[in-house]
Write a protein that holds these residues in place. Structure first.
Motif, mmCIF file in Angstrom:
data_model
loop_
_atom_site.group_PDB
_atom_site.id
_atom_site.type_symbol
_atom_site.label_atom_id
_atom_site.label_comp_id
_atom_site.label_asym_id
_atom_site.label_seq_id
_atom_site.Cartn_x
_atom_site.Cartn_y
_atom_site.Cartn_z
ATOM 1 N N MET A 111 -8.420 39.451 29.817
ATOM 2 C CA MET A 111 -7.861 38.677 28.711
ATOM 3 C C MET A 111 -8.999 37.973 27.953
ATOM 4 O O MET A 111 -9.735 37.184 28.550
ATOM 5 C CB MET A 111 -6.921 37.582 29.231
ATOM 6 C CG MET A 111 -5.970 37.971 30.357
ATOM 7 S SD MET A 111 -4.470 38.828 29.826
ATOM 8 C CE MET A 111 -3.507 37.472 29.156
ATOM 9 N N THR A 121 -9.884 35.349 24.812
ATOM 10 C CA THR A 121 -9.293 34.338 23.934
ATOM 11 C C THR A 121 -10.350 33.882 22.943
ATOM 12 O O THR A 121 -11.428 33.454 23.347
ATOM 13 C CB THR A 121 -8.791 33.130 24.754
ATOM 14 O OG1 THR A 121 -7.935 33.603 25.791
ATOM 15 C CG2 THR A 121 -8.028 32.152 23.876
ATOM 16 N N THR A 142 -11.003 31.447 19.557
ATOM 17 C CA THR A 142 -10.523 30.394 18.666
ATOM 18 C C THR A 142 -11.538 30.199 17.553
ATOM 19 O O THR A 142 -12.703 29.912 17.823
ATOM 20 C CB THR A 142 -10.364 29.070 19.440
ATOM 21 O OG1 THR A 142 -9.534 29.297 20.582
ATOM 22 C CG2 THR A 142 -9.736 27.995 18.560
ATOM 23 N N LEU A 184 -0.618 42.818 17.044
ATOM 24 C CA LEU A 184 0.539 41.985 16.715
ATOM 25 C C LEU A 184 -0.010 40.759 16.004
ATOM 26 O O LEU A 184 -0.998 40.189 16.455
ATOM 27 C CB LEU A 184 1.238 41.493 17.981
ATOM 28 C CG LEU A 184 2.153 42.434 18.741
ATOM 29 C CD1 LEU A 184 2.572 41.766 20.043
ATOM 30 C CD2 LEU A 184 3.390 42.776 17.916
ATOM 31 N N ALA A 185 0.634 40.317 14.931
ATOM 32 C CA ALA A 185 0.120 39.117 14.269
ATOM 33 C C ALA A 185 1.241 38.320 13.615
ATOM 34 O O ALA A 185 2.271 38.870 13.225
ATOM 35 C CB ALA A 185 -0.921 39.506 13.219
ATOM 36 N N SER A 241 -2.208 33.857 14.029
ATOM 37 C CA SER A 241 -2.404 34.198 15.433
ATOM 38 C C SER A 241 -2.260 35.705 15.575
ATOM 39 O O SER A 241 -1.422 36.302 14.893
ATOM 40 C CB SER A 241 -1.344 33.525 16.317
ATOM 41 O OG SER A 241 -1.334 32.124 16.136
ATOM 42 N N ALA A 242 -3.053 36.306 16.437
ATOM 43 C CA ALA A 242 -2.965 37.750 16.617
ATOM 44 C C ALA A 242 -3.237 38.119 18.068
ATOM 45 O O ALA A 242 -3.949 37.398 18.785
ATOM 46 C CB ALA A 242 -3.974 38.461 15.715
ATOM 47 N N ILE A 243 -2.613 39.201 18.500
ATOM 48 C CA ILE A 243 -2.851 39.751 19.835
ATOM 49 C C ILE A 243 -3.263 41.211 19.684
ATOM 50 O O ILE A 243 -2.547 41.991 19.050
ATOM 51 C CB ILE A 243 -1.584 39.701 20.721
ATOM 52 C CG1 ILE A 243 -1.004 38.291 20.801
ATOM 53 C CG2 ILE A 243 -1.895 40.232 22.118
ATOM 54 C CD1 ILE A 243 0.343 38.229 21.524
ATOM 55 N N GLN A 262 -4.314 44.738 21.893
ATOM 56 C CA GLN A 262 -4.232 45.287 23.251
ATOM 57 C C GLN A 262 -4.925 46.643 23.277
ATOM 58 O O GLN A 262 -4.834 47.428 22.332
ATOM 59 C CB GLN A 262 -2.769 45.384 23.713
ATOM 60 C CG GLN A 262 -2.657 45.756 25.194
ATOM 61 C CD GLN A 262 -1.317 45.394 25.821
ATOM 62 O OE1 GLN A 262 -0.753 44.334 25.533
ATOM 63 N NE2 GLN A 262 -0.795 46.250 26.665
ATOM 64 N N GLN A 268 -6.120 42.467 26.858
ATOM 65 C CA GLN A 268 -5.566 41.762 25.706
ATOM 66 C C GLN A 268 -6.573 40.780 25.112
ATOM 67 O O GLN A 268 -7.350 40.172 25.835
ATOM 68 C CB GLN A 268 -4.302 41.007 26.132
ATOM 69 C CG GLN A 268 -3.151 41.960 26.500
ATOM 70 C CD GLN A 268 -2.177 41.371 27.489
ATOM 71 O OE1 GLN A 268 -1.787 40.221 27.354
ATOM 72 N NE2 GLN A 268 -1.787 42.152 28.481
ATOM 73 N N VAL A 276 -6.468 37.501 22.405
ATOM 74 C CA VAL A 276 -5.634 36.594 21.619
ATOM 75 C C VAL A 276 -6.550 35.823 20.673
ATOM 76 O O VAL A 276 -7.558 35.263 21.102
ATOM 77 C CB VAL A 276 -4.882 35.622 22.538
ATOM 78 C CG1 VAL A 276 -4.178 34.560 21.728
ATOM 79 C CG2 VAL A 276 -3.887 36.378 23.406
ATOM 80 N N SER A 326 -6.823 32.915 17.520
ATOM 81 C CA SER A 326 -6.168 31.802 16.831
ATOM 82 C C SER A 326 -7.084 31.326 15.700
ATOM 83 O O SER A 326 -8.240 31.000 15.937
ATOM 84 C CB SER A 326 -5.929 30.662 17.834
ATOM 85 O OG SER A 326 -5.425 29.526 17.190
ATOM 86 N N MET A 381 -0.890 24.437 15.632
ATOM 87 C CA MET A 381 -1.119 25.550 16.565
ATOM 88 C C MET A 381 -1.179 25.010 18.001
ATOM 89 O O MET A 381 -2.028 24.165 18.303
ATOM 90 C CB MET A 381 -2.468 26.224 16.265
ATOM 91 C CG MET A 381 -2.814 26.440 14.807
ATOM 92 S SD MET A 381 -2.088 27.915 14.066
ATOM 93 C CE MET A 381 -3.120 29.198 14.759
ATOM 94 N N LEU A 399 6.737 37.178 19.625
ATOM 95 C CA LEU A 399 5.970 38.419 19.733
ATOM 96 C C LEU A 399 5.342 38.410 21.113
ATOM 97 O O LEU A 399 4.803 37.387 21.531
ATOM 98 C CB LEU A 399 4.833 38.448 18.712
ATOM 99 C CG LEU A 399 5.131 38.779 17.266
ATOM 100 C CD1 LEU A 399 3.876 38.546 16.440
ATOM 101 C CD2 LEU A 399 5.606 40.210 17.125
ATOM 102 N N ILE A 431 3.257 35.086 21.282
ATOM 103 C CA ILE A 431 3.144 34.166 20.145
ATOM 104 C C ILE A 431 4.550 33.746 19.734
ATOM 105 O O ILE A 431 5.393 34.598 19.479
ATOM 106 C CB ILE A 431 2.469 34.827 18.922
ATOM 107 C CG1 ILE A 431 1.109 35.428 19.288
ATOM 108 C CG2 ILE A 431 2.316 33.816 17.784
ATOM 109 C CD1 ILE A 431 0.486 36.251 18.157
ATOM 110 N N GLN A 452 2.727 27.596 15.222
ATOM 111 C CA GLN A 452 2.578 28.709 16.150
ATOM 112 C C GLN A 452 2.170 28.235 17.544
ATOM 113 O O GLN A 452 1.436 27.264 17.677
ATOM 114 C CB GLN A 452 1.515 29.683 15.603
ATOM 115 C CG GLN A 452 1.963 30.406 14.342
ATOM 116 C CD GLN A 452 0.814 30.820 13.442
ATOM 117 O OE1 GLN A 452 -0.173 31.347 13.926
ATOM 118 N NE2 GLN A 452 0.947 30.578 12.152
ATOM 119 N N VAL A 488 0.590 29.986 21.090
ATOM 120 C CA VAL A 488 0.050 31.181 21.717
ATOM 121 C C VAL A 488 -0.014 30.928 23.217
ATOM 122 O O VAL A 488 -0.533 29.896 23.652
ATOM 123 C CB VAL A 488 -1.357 31.480 21.169
ATOM 124 C CG1 VAL A 488 -2.015 32.597 21.958
ATOM 125 C CG2 VAL A 488 -1.286 31.835 19.698
#
Lengths: 330, 330, 330, 330
Positions: A145, A147, A149, A191-192, A212-214, A216, A222, A224, A226, C145, C191, C214, C222, C224
């Protein structure tokens, strides 16, 4: 060996690169070109180089490489011209806002055998590089994962936003590149979500300021992301990578790291308030890596293909927000 | 205006100052002198300046200021010569290991009206400067207790130690100056203990490697200093100022600030391992302050008197250890 | 006044609540019931209470409130029985894994006027409460957020996972509740992505072990969420709230907060490795809030409606993963 | 086995121990005695124990151990009485303010074979214990320099100070004990300075409020102690141990560990503001260690000899300030 540079574009980011090139022991800044003579003159006098036109730089025998810092809509054309002129090319991101145009440009680069580096400066931040090294050394096992920011201290002018291609192509694109840099596997889906929380004028210009978006990958890793166009506490730039054996993080940087304690608590100063001071070392490392790749003839990274991949993710994010669904890549 | 510099001494610290002078937009490095031609040549070719003798620099019309980085036992003589030659003088600490010699030298500086800055670089570290500003702004009230921790990653060669004047005059002297910088009042007494815990050879050379000292001012403000010639975790440089209304601290600096977490815990990398990387910004700020004082004709700080005051505290600490008692200053 | 408690279920979480009730000056643990007599006996002897059947607790005059810690599939039935018996009810999450069953149960609670608190213990963690207070006090402006990271030290047994309703209903549900607690606005869309990265057996059981989600509210706020069933560094529980005027974060907690420095760097110990030690204060605060609401007759929070809302978000997340699209709520 | 306790003294610190004893699964609080019946009653009703006189506790068959929390000038007499009565004794520090009296008292304890623990609670703080374990495990090599910072949020009433024996015997004594705990070698010399910076009334009462001290052992290990009766940011309690192979530190503790960021910076809340909340776990661990030593018949630590050693260091510090010289111990 010393690499001799021409600088195209003497604006804000042009100055950053003029300083980085001048400060590098293996490089010389020979000439600068800009549509505004005053801007070019300022750099010329500060760094002791000539003012030339783009055409004369293109034809010059005493220039090995160019740094393209002109407006985005000129990038692809200039890359093609200088690729054909046999110069090594460093181009600020993005190559273009249109995927088809980027692909056509990369084709020319490949045909000419030109060296092209795309300016994803964050890959060269010493802290982020150290996180990547921790991954490469196997210290946190398989990445699972990521992350990221990223928050800007404040929004750019709405005029800029209108020409920017939108937040995903202008701002998040750095994080898409960083996600690819850290995941070690290509994302296969996006995904957003997006909203206007900071400034209504941004919404009226057809863009968002808080997203925000994911991402994969095929194996399920994944990332993520922000983003916000506002952060009262400074330029917020953090990455975290969680893996099977551990986690690596790069925290925010501040220009002064003192702490003052009193009855209200313990307070450290705000972060850097600007990308130029936050990423000073990154810009220097970036141009040094470009120079080293030219000198040693090694593969350039991030390449045009990296620029294309990040743009494709940005396009997919835009589509995901519009259609309310997961968008597959490639 | 540009200040034109001559550099005396091309050793380790000479290189630091050559870089700082060259990188300053308001300075030019014109010439370098060193007893070892190769050392001078290296700096001359790296920074594009001439190699000259001390005598020619002394007589030169194209040199406004000198940076003295020669061995300690030449400092006082060179200060006097260049004061008489009408140059502004930046001299690495200490002026001399003997208080009487320092006083005589300062007298010459005063008589000639020369500008003299002594190289207590830590006063120019941005983090320590920020702590001082917190004090000056009244944010922590009257200063009450200062705590200074300085530990070197490793001990210097015993040959160096023999010529150094001992740990209090060589290493703690920086902390004595920092204590004066932060207390805002002159210490009137010194208590010190000292031991050999790191390397017996240091003891055999008549010196110590682990020392503690307490300074006290007339109003009762106290500074506690802790020094060691060894620190496995890097170059340990911390200050803490406790006042009536609060506390300000400057923590250690590290080149890379990531964190890696796993079953063994959360680990951040070691500190800088060398004073040159730790204090890069301090050296640049220091020379900039010297230049600014020359250009604006303002008072220079730290001055020869500051160098003398720190040396007097070091002498008192040596005496306190020997006699097992509190030594009064002044 | 003292609230007299019956405890239903003497397993792992039953013990946590037995300790919390016994340690509360305003409560008495009167009786415990469990299908396994040994489990009930253990709690009875540790805390000096009686072993009874559920039926006798239901009918008891000396019991004001019950804590339901039995298996999930008995929760709704027990809530209804004890609501009709006039007892105040604290029930561990979830009320049921089926939304329709939860709605029917809440209807009975409303009809009987029973007091019902659902066990989202994290709302009562002192650090998370303090973040919420910062929001309520307006110190970070409008929330924009929210970022929630929850990672378990290790996965539960696959047998547990099979009965758990899946990671979104079992684990992420806490984060969905926390997001609602911090956003201050109901999420209107979800999501989510999910993968099996930790243990293939979890995938074979039809569940996931690594998920990202999300949430977005009507105004565009949002949240997350990042979840993993594995974290080598301990029980990872962090929240961050970014608002128009600032940001509030609650970092991880560790049982021992020392730091050891050496040539490998600066190391702090791992985090708590278990929810019981991490959330000791939260469990005590939670039961105290339940007691206070009973005594003062104030509104109970988190309520059955909160349990339902979190479950609806979990269901939406499951659907989002399956269908690859954004799922609207309500 | 359960140890049955009598509590002598129902004041502030008496309440702390009443709670610790009551919360320990291996102890029962049987009785409490205090010159003020109301104080004794309050503890009796809160913890369900009897109010008795000191005499009846002395003679009681149902009491195995006493906790002495009466005024300092009664400690030595009570220790002797209860030693002769065959009870195990936990006594708050100090045994007495006079070294000769302490020695006489310890002699009685030895003659009677009584078990005596002296209340240096900080040895039982989980963070400080962890630092000690790091030392014991050899992780930082031989201890070289110990740094102890203790600052109270505010000064006690001047009436208290007049009876306290002075700051070195009342406050620094904890740090002298901690230094011994961490150095692993007896200090052989003391240097100290002292001033009145916080409150003139403290000076008028013949005491100081801001002190610094250096201890040194025979092999040259050093401990530096910094004390103030004032700290706006809370109860400041830090230790640092520098060794040949590394450094271990225990940082301050705060009740809530959030961080709020905005344009003014990043702020964490103040520290605990009181020793009772800061050392809650230490008091519980301390009484548990006392009970364990009684039950297992193991050696008690810290003992009367530890109390004596710390007092001797405090006396030496007083003398060092008065005479302005290093004071040798033993």
């Amino acid at each position: 060996m010393t690499v001799r540079f021409g600088l195209l574009g003497a604006g804000r980011i042009g100055k950053v690169h003029a300083k980085a090139v001048s400060g590098d022991a293996n490089a010389t800044l020979v000439a600068v070109a800009d549509a505004f003579p005053q801007a070019a003159d300022a750099i010329a006098s500060a760094y002791g180089c000539e003012v030339r036109t783009i055409e004369t730089i293109e034809a010059a025998k005493d220039i090995d490489a160019v740094v393209i810092c002109t407006p985005t809509d000129t990038h692809a054309d200039l890359i093609e011209r200088f690729a054909r002129a046999g110069k090594a090319i460093f181009c600020e991101k993005p190559i273009d806002l249109d995927v088809a145009r980027v692909k056509a440009c990369i084709k020319v680069v490949e045909e000419t055998g030109a060296k092209l580096m795309v300016g994803f400066n964050r890959r060269f931040d010493p802290h982020f590089m150290a996180v990547r090294k921790v991954i490469d050394d196997g210290k946190i096992g398989d990445v699972e994962m990521v992350t990221i920011t990223s928050r800007d201290p404040g929004a750019p002018p709405v005029d800029y936003i209108k020409r920017s291609g939108g937040i995903f192509r202008d701002m998040t694109i750095h994080d898409f590149d960083m996600a690819r840099f850290l995941l070690g596997e290509e994302p296969v889906s996006v995904l957003a979500t997006a909203a206007v929380l900071v400034d209504k004028a941004i919404g009226e210009a057809g863009d968002y300021d808080s997203v925000s978006a994911i991402l994969q990958t095929a194996s399920g890793k994944q990332a993520v992301i922000s983003n916000s166009r506002r952060a009262t506490y400074g330029y917020d730039q953090r990455i975290e990578v969680h893996g099977a054996k551990g986690m690596a993080t790069a925290e925010n940087q501040r220009p002064v790291s003192i702490e003052v304690a009193n009855g209200d608590g313990y307070t450290r100063p705000p972060l850097h308030d600007f990308f130029m001071t936050r990423y000073t070392e990154a810009y220097a490392n970036e141009i040094a890596a470009f120079i080293a790749a030219i000198e040693k003839g090694t593969k350039i990274s991030p390449s045009g293909a990296d620029g294309l991949a990040a743009l494709a993710l940005a396009d997919a994010a835009v589509q995901s927000v519009k259609e309310g669904k997961l968008i597959k890549i490639g």
